[in-house]
Write a protein that holds these residues in place. Structure first.
Motif, PDB file in Angstrom:
ATOM      1  N   ILE A 105       0.842  -1.188   0.000  1.00  0.00           N
ATOM      2  CA  ILE A 105       0.000   0.000   0.000  1.00  0.00           C
ATOM      3  C   ILE A 105       0.886   1.250   0.000  1.00  0.00           C
ATOM      4  N   THR A 106       0.509   2.226  -0.811  1.00  0.00           N
ATOM      5  CA  THR A 106       1.259   3.488  -0.811  1.00  0.00           C
ATOM      6  C   THR A 106       0.543   4.495   0.093  1.00  0.00           C
ATOM      7  N   LEU A 107       1.235   5.602   0.345  1.00  0.00           N
ATOM      8  CA  LEU A 107       0.634   6.702   1.106  1.00  0.00           C
ATOM      9  C   LEU A 107      -0.634   7.197   0.404  1.00  0.00           C
ATOM     10  N   GLU A 108      -0.568   7.275  -0.916  1.00  0.00           N
ATOM     11  CA  GLU A 108      -1.724   7.759  -1.689  1.00  0.00           C
ATOM     12  C   GLU A 108      -2.908   6.795  -1.567  1.00  0.00           C
ATOM     13  N   ASP A 109      -2.631   5.464  -1.553  1.00  0.00           N
ATOM     14  CA  ASP A 109      -3.717   4.480  -1.353  1.00  0.00           C
ATOM     15  C   ASP A 109      -4.365   4.704   0.007  1.00  0.00           C
ATOM     16  N   ALA A 110      -3.535   4.889   1.023  1.00  0.00           N
ATOM     17  CA  ALA A 110      -4.055   5.049   2.385  1.00  0.00           C
ATOM     18  C   ALA A 110      -4.897   6.317   2.475  1.00  0.00           C
ATOM     19  N   LEU A 111      -4.444   7.380   1.789  1.00  0.00           N
ATOM     20  CA  LEU A 111      -5.210   8.631   1.816  1.00  0.00           C
ATOM     21  C   LEU A 111      -6.538   8.466   1.080  1.00  0.00           C
ATOM     22  N   ALA A 112      -6.514   7.777  -0.060  1.00  0.00           N
ATOM     23  CA  ALA A 112      -7.761   7.560  -0.816  1.00  0.00           C
ATOM     24  C   ALA A 112      -8.755   6.773   0.037  1.00  0.00           C
ATOM     25  N   ASP A 113      -8.254   5.793   0.778  1.00  0.00           N
ATOM     26  CA  ASP A 113      -9.121   4.998   1.648  1.00  0.00           C
ATOM     27  C   ASP A 113      -9.699   5.872   2.768  1.00  0.00           C
ATOM     28  N   ALA A 114      -8.859   6.710   3.364  1.00  0.00           N
ATOM     29  CA  ALA A 114      -9.330   7.586   4.448  1.00  0.00           C
ATOM     30  C   ALA A 114     -10.366   8.570   3.916  1.00  0.00           C
ATOM     31  N   GLU A 115     -10.142   9.064   2.696  1.00  0.00           N
ATOM     32  CA  GLU A 115     -11.099  10.019   2.112  1.00  0.00           C
ATOM     33  C   GLU A 115     -12.434   9.349   1.838  1.00  0.00           C
ATOM     34  N   ALA A 116     -12.394   8.118   1.355  1.00  0.00           N
ATOM     35  CA  ALA A 116     -13.653   7.406   1.056  1.00  0.00           C
ATOM     36  C   ALA A 116     -14.448   7.220   2.350  1.00  0.00           C
ATOM     37  N   ARG A 117     -13.773   6.843   3.423  1.00  0.00           N
ATOM     38  CA  ARG A 117     -14.479   6.674   4.705  1.00  0.00           C
ATOM     39  C   ARG A 117     -15.012   8.014   5.223  1.00  0.00           C
ATOM     40  N   TYR A 118     -14.249   9.070   5.002  1.00  0.00           N
ATOM     41  CA  TYR A 118     -14.653  10.413   5.436  1.00  0.00           C
ATOM     42  C   TYR A 118     -15.926  10.855   4.696  1.00  0.00           C
ATOM     43  N   VAL A 119     -15.928  10.644   3.373  1.00  0.00           N
ATOM     44  CA  VAL A 119     -17.100  11.031   2.570  1.00  0.00           C
ATOM     45  C   VAL A 119     -18.328  10.259   3.046  1.00  0.00           C
ATOM     46  N   ALA A 120     -18.157   8.966   3.289  1.00  0.00           N
ATOM     47  CA  ALA A 120     -19.296   8.139   3.724  1.00  0.00           C
ATOM     48  C   ALA A 120     -19.803   8.570   5.096  1.00  0.00           C
ATOM     49  N   ALA A 121     -18.907   9.064   5.939  1.00  0.00           N
ATOM     50  CA  ALA A 121     -19.297   9.403   7.323  1.00  0.00           C
ATOM     51  C   ALA A 121     -19.895  10.803   7.442  1.00  0.00           C
ATOM     52  N   ASN A 122     -19.775  11.617   6.369  1.00  0.00           N
ATOM     53  CA  ASN A 122     -20.173  13.024   6.511  1.00  0.00           C
ATOM     54  C   ASN A 122     -21.106  13.504   5.400  1.00  0.00           C
ATOM     55  N   PRO A 123     -22.221  12.781   5.156  1.00  0.00           N
ATOM     56  CA  PRO A 123     -23.084  13.173   4.021  1.00  0.00           C
ATOM     57  C   PRO A 123     -23.722  14.554   4.198  1.00  0.00           C
ATOM     58  N   LYS A 124     -24.069  14.913   5.423  1.00  0.00           N
ATOM     59  CA  LYS A 124     -24.746  16.207   5.598  1.00  0.00           C
ATOM     60  C   LYS A 124     -23.759  17.369   5.408  1.00  0.00           C
ATOM     61  N   SER A 125     -22.563  17.204   5.919  1.00  0.00           N
ATOM     62  CA  SER A 125     -21.552  18.257   5.697  1.00  0.00           C
ATOM     63  C   SER A 125     -21.268  18.409   4.204  1.00  0.00           C
ATOM     64  N   ARG A 126     -21.250  17.273   3.506  1.00  0.00           N
ATOM     65  CA  ARG A 126     -20.981  17.331   2.061  1.00  0.00           C
ATOM     66  C   ARG A 126     -22.080  18.114   1.342  1.00  0.00           C
ATOM     67  N   THR A 127     -23.333  17.808   1.688  1.00  0.00           N
ATOM     68  CA  THR A 127     -24.458  18.507   1.045  1.00  0.00           C
ATOM     69  C   THR A 127     -24.392  20.003   1.347  1.00  0.00           C
ATOM     70  N   ARG A 128     -24.137  20.328   2.605  1.00  0.00           N
ATOM     71  CA  ARG A 128     -24.061  21.756   2.968  1.00  0.00           C
ATOM     72  C   ARG A 128     -22.955  22.451   2.186  1.00  0.00           C
ATOM     73  N   HIS A 129     -21.829  21.764   2.061  1.00  0.00           N
ATOM     74  CA  HIS A 129     -20.693  22.345   1.331  1.00  0.00           C
ATOM     75  C   HIS A 129     -21.074  22.605  -0.125  1.00  0.00           C
ATOM     76  N   LEU A 130     -21.737  21.629  -0.747  1.00  0.00           N
ATOM     77  CA  LEU A 130     -22.095  21.793  -2.166  1.00  0.00           C
ATOM     78  C   LEU A 130     -23.115  22.919  -2.334  1.00  0.00           C
ATOM     79  N   GLU A 131     -24.059  22.998  -1.423  1.00  0.00           N
ATOM     80  CA  GLU A 131     -25.063  24.072  -1.517  1.00  0.00           C
ATOM     81  C   GLU A 131     -24.414  25.438  -1.318  1.00  0.00           C
ATOM     82  N   ALA A 132     -23.516  25.517  -0.350  1.00  0.00           N
ATOM     83  CA  ALA A 132     -22.839  26.797  -0.076  1.00  0.00           C
ATOM     84  C   ALA A 132     -22.045  27.269  -1.288  1.00  0.00           C
ATOM     85  N   GLY A 133     -21.563  26.312  -2.084  1.00  0.00           N
ATOM     86  CA  GLY A 133     -20.753  26.645  -3.252  1.00  0.00           C
ATOM     87  C   GLY A 133     -21.493  27.444  -4.306  1.00  0.00           C
ATOM     88  N   ARG A 134     -22.827  27.468  -4.208  1.00  0.00           N
ATOM     89  CA  ARG A 134     -23.583  28.259  -5.184  1.00  0.00           C
ATOM     90  C   ARG A 134     -23.424  29.756  -4.931  1.00  0.00           C
TER      91      ARG A 134
END
Ligand SMILES: Cc1ncc(COP(=O)(O)O)c(C=O)c1O
Length: 438
Positions: free
Chosen positions: A9-38
């Motif tokens: 496993i590379t550092l980049e693999d580990a980061l991609a895995d951490a990001e995937a778990r982060y996205v799955a754990a934070n759906p409401k923050s993600r939605t708020r972020h996308l809405e704010a971007g307008r």
């Protein structure tokens, strides 16, 4: 971290895995972020608060804890980049703000708090005869630099590569396109010989040298005392105004780092926690420089700002400095930070991971490298992916830290919080050690 160690496993693999778990754990923050971007570019109105893939939205804070939109709780080890020294609900600060609110805001006149806060600061920080308030650390530095240019009749400003003195005074990568167009001379932090050479070359034109006695945003790199003493001597020799930016570092000792080091600048700039958690900035120094701001003088320098003495800031700042962040509390918090630094460095060594914690007292920064750090360029050995992995993995473990590895302690943190942080850090290193060593 769930990746099986042993696979390639590379550092980049580990980061991609951490990001995937982060996205799955934070759906409401993600939605708020996308809405704010307008309506906000990048969903953001303060660039430092953005990190990929999107930041969590914090909905509430209490003591040393933060709570986000998706229901996670965090121990706050970022402390609002040092402004959150008092935590989120200190009773003394709250009472001061509530009283000020009760007595009416936007009074449009001198109020009963501003001279008290000025008096407290002048008693505390040895280079201050007089002080003036503004609304941010950026403004404080702009005011101090303009005052220095007027006082000396010179135009140039010496700053240091990698320094940060505000949104319009940023030297992280050369000079920022958003910087105020002063003529800058770029010195190298902790390199006295080179910097003295530059001062000699520009001595007739240099109005000011502005420096943090410990670089905060630059990576929590302490200035060597001989370096600062050399700058002090050169500034005196050539009539240059030496400005210490203690926006972050003033909390590191009862009288700021200037008192701890016994090296006094001509002017000092302040910000962050000194407003009790409200918007704040201040600049001050020797009476002959600051006296020019006396509006009754025929040669008075103007210094305006609708909210310079806003009652919420003035009341919270005065209450905090007089009743909460006493000299004893300042010493105790610095000692706690020093112990934490030693402990974290010990964990890194035990785990055999190239990591070091730099900083002084309650302001620390993690760097994933073994190369020594004397100036900001030295931190380039840490891969950006290592900082991102540390950040996401600590968030996943319930610890709120900055993407760049920056940590600022706050008064409501207790011993069990530090224990928990050290345990989580050790857990992170033992899980991610293979990729960090890689
Ligand atoms: C050393 C230093 N100076 C100035 C500033 C600017 O302060 P503000 O964000 O209040 O404008 C900061 C902010 O992080 C800082 O760290």
């Amino acid at each position: 971290m769930t990746l099986a160690v042993g696979r390639n496993i590379t550092l980049e693999d580990a980061l991609a895995d951490a990001e995937a778990r982060y996205v799955a754990a934070n759906p409401k923050s993600r939605t708020r972020h996308l809405e704010a971007g307008r309506v906000l570019p990048g969903g953001n109105t303060r660039s430092i608060l953005y990190y990929a893939p999107f930041p969590v939205t914090i909905t509430r804070g209490e003591g040393a804890r933060l709570f986000d939109l998706d229901g996670h709780a965090y121990l706050d080890f970022l402390g609002e980049y040092t402004a959150g020294l008092y935590g989120h609900s200190d009773p003394v600060i709250r009472a001061a703000v509530e009283q000020a609110l009760k007595d009416g805001i936007v009074l449009g006149a001198p109020n009963r708090y501003e001279a008290e806060l000025a008096q407290l600061m002048c008693a505390r920080f040895p280079s201050l005869d007089m002080v003036r308030f503004c609304n941010s650390g950026t403004e404080a530095n702009l005011n101090a630099l303009s005052a220095a240019r007027t006082a000396t009749g010179r135009s140039q400003i010496m700053v240091f590569e990698g320094a940060y003195h505000g949104g319009m005074l940023s030297f992280a990568h050369g000079t920022s396109p958003m910087n105020v167009p002063f003529p800058y001379v770029l010195g190298r932090y902790n390199d006295l010989e080179r910097t003295l050479g530059l001062i000699e070359r520009h001595k007739g034109e240099l109005a000011a040298i502005v420096i943090e006695p410990m670089m905060g945003a630059g990576g929590c790199i302490a200035a060597e005392p001989d370096f600062l003493a050399g700058l002090r001597a050169a500034a005196t020799r050539h009539g240059i105004i030496l400005i210490f930016d203690e926006v972050m570092t003033s909390r590191l000792a009862p009288g700021g780092l200037q008192a701890k080091l016994g090296i006094l600048p001509d002017m000092t700039t302040f910000g962050k926690y000194l407003g009790g958690g409200m918007s704040f900035g201040a600049f001050g120094g020797r009476a002959e420089i600051m006296g020019r701001f006396d509006p009754s003088r025929p040669d008075a320098l103007p210094h305006s700002g609708t909210y310079n003495n806003n009652v919420l800031t003035m009341a919270a700042g005065a209450a905090g400095l007089s009743k909460v962040f006493t000299p004893e509390a300042a010493d105790a918090l610095s000692a706690t930070g020093e112990r934490l630094k030693v402990r974290l460095n010990g964990i890194g060594e035990r785990q055999g991971v190239p990591v070091q914690t730099t900083g002084v007292g309650s302001i620390l920064c993690m760097h994933f490298q073994s190369e020594p750090i004397h100036e900001p360029d030295d931190t380039a050995h840490t891969p950006a992916a290592a900082r991102a992995l540390f950040h996401l993995e600590m968030l996943a473990r319930g610890f709120y830290v900055a993407r760049r590895g920056f940590i600022a302690l706050s008064l409501p943190l207790v011993e069990s919080d530090y224990e928990a942080f050290a345990d989580a850090f050790e857990d992170f290193l033992s899980a991610c050690g293979p990729v960090l060593r890689g």
